[in-house]
Design an enzyme around this catalytic site. Sequence first.
Site, mmCIF file in Angstrom:
data_model
loop_
_atom_site.group_PDB
_atom_site.id
_atom_site.type_symbol
_atom_site.label_atom_id
_atom_site.label_comp_id
_atom_site.label_asym_id
_atom_site.label_seq_id
_atom_site.Cartn_x
_atom_site.Cartn_y
_atom_site.Cartn_z
ATOM 1 C CG ASP A 11 -1.896 1.083 1.288
ATOM 2 O OD1 ASP A 11 -1.986 1.843 0.303
ATOM 3 O OD2 ASP A 11 -2.595 1.209 2.306
ATOM 4 C CG ASP A 20 -3.856 4.904 -2.970
ATOM 5 O OD1 ASP A 20 -2.896 4.375 -2.376
ATOM 6 O OD2 ASP A 20 -5.042 4.747 -2.608
#
Length: 498
Positions: A171, A376
Amino acid sequence: MAINPLSSSFLSFFLLSTTLVFLSSSSSKKLGFASEGRETIESNNHLLHHHTHTVQVRSLLPSTTCRPSTIDPDRKASLKVIHKYGPCSQVQQENSKIPTHAEILKQDELRVKSIHSRLSNKLADRGSGDLRDVEASTNIPAKSGSTIGTGNYVVTVGLGTPKKELTLIFDTGSDLTWTQCEPCAGSCYDQAETIFKPTVSMTYKNITCSSNLCYELVSATGNKPRCTSSNTCVYGIQYGDQSFSIGFFGTERLTLTPTDVFDKFVFGCGQNNQGLFGRSAGLLGLGRNPISFVQQTAPKYGGFFSYCLPSSSSSTGHLTFGKSRGGASKAVKFTPLSEASDGTSFYGLDTTGISVGGRRLAIKASVFSASGTIIDSGTVITRLPPSAYSALRTAFRKAMKAYPLTDPLSILDTCYDLSNYDEITVPTIAFSFGGGVTVELEAVGVFYIPRISQACLAFAGNGNASDVAIFGNVQQRTLEVVYDVAGERVGFGPASCS
Ligand SMILES: *[C@@H]1O[C@H](CO)[C@@H](O)[C@H](O)[C@H]1NC(C)=O
Ligand SMILES: *[C@@H]1O[C@H](CO)[C@@H](O)[C@H](O)[C@H]1NC(C)=O
């Protein structure tokens, strides 16, 4: 009754807000692009033959069997990237519940909401750590039985001595690396691999409360650490979807590859974990904070990593650390990290324009500078400022008018029924970023396709023009995405996985 620092009631001490500040509006210094953003429509007719992709519909759909990518990255510190719910995933069992597409998109909304709220918290929110306030505003925990995780792509690393293999969601939007740890004093969710036991590792150590590392948790998790009576630092992190992990903050040997081993890697040994992590063992934090994996390994890799997200859930990609021997490939084009993202976990980019079918959309530069943009790995669908999305949708629908529109799916309002087509012609979509970088998306980066009768344009508009735009992971598929954190830039290169 004594308060167990590992109980979920401990979460009520935690602020949902964070101390992160993101200059999401006005002040941006994006002067260089003012001329590019004027309301003009360029007509690049001389390039028209590059302005569409003609693709086999079948090539856009995942296969039911795993077909690993055959492209090998030329760097050695490379991990295989796998979609959590696809057929290449070892963490999915046949009988484990795979979320529906509507659930995945709902989950994506929660992630986006939490990113927006983290980035829009103004200085005024700092220090609102008054216990009563926090208790009143906190609601936990995640609904049990939920199976949808945070982020979609997993890698496998080794932890401890002897080494234990653990599959973690990676992440770029968070910093703390953590895994579930025995004994699960609170609760542990069901994971595919056996849970890490610090007591059987010769290299595990607790971090004490007086250590400076313990204080790094404030910016990495948004929560003040707590302390046990024996002076062990306790972390707590809660995600946008209400998932959380609480446990001891420790150091351990982390093995990426046989030659790339990191001693005293700082991580969370989660004794109370709940939520939507699929059956993965935890999370690998690749954000910008000092305790992220990227920063901890910077002495070896120079804060340089790249990944390629596979074209579908039935293929594989890579997550690679460090530069290749020849440096970054010449084909990789870099855009500077936006200063607006400094001091946050996020990698900010300056979007300067979008084109559809070779025509630049009429979107004022101020639309993108008012929102800011981040890239992201964990957000599925790209989010755009409302007016930018509406311009994109209009141009896309016009170029796709030969194909029948069908029902929307959750946040996706432009879906086509492709049941009667073997081959389709799709307008190319390209993003322009600061530094004159233009990234043309692959066809697999344009659609989110739950079924052939519902192939949806994989973009959505934000609710508010001041919310940050997010370059999501569908759009990144098969591109080589390079993070040069020390060089403060992000690069895009041609496909490095399939
Ligand atoms: C870490 O700290 C906890 C709580 O203080 C303790 O129960 C545990 O035994 C410690 N582990 C090690 C390896 O010191
Ligand atoms: C949009 O966000 C701004 C800044 O956070 C806020 O002041 C405004 O009320 C929001 N507008 C809407 C329609 O929610």
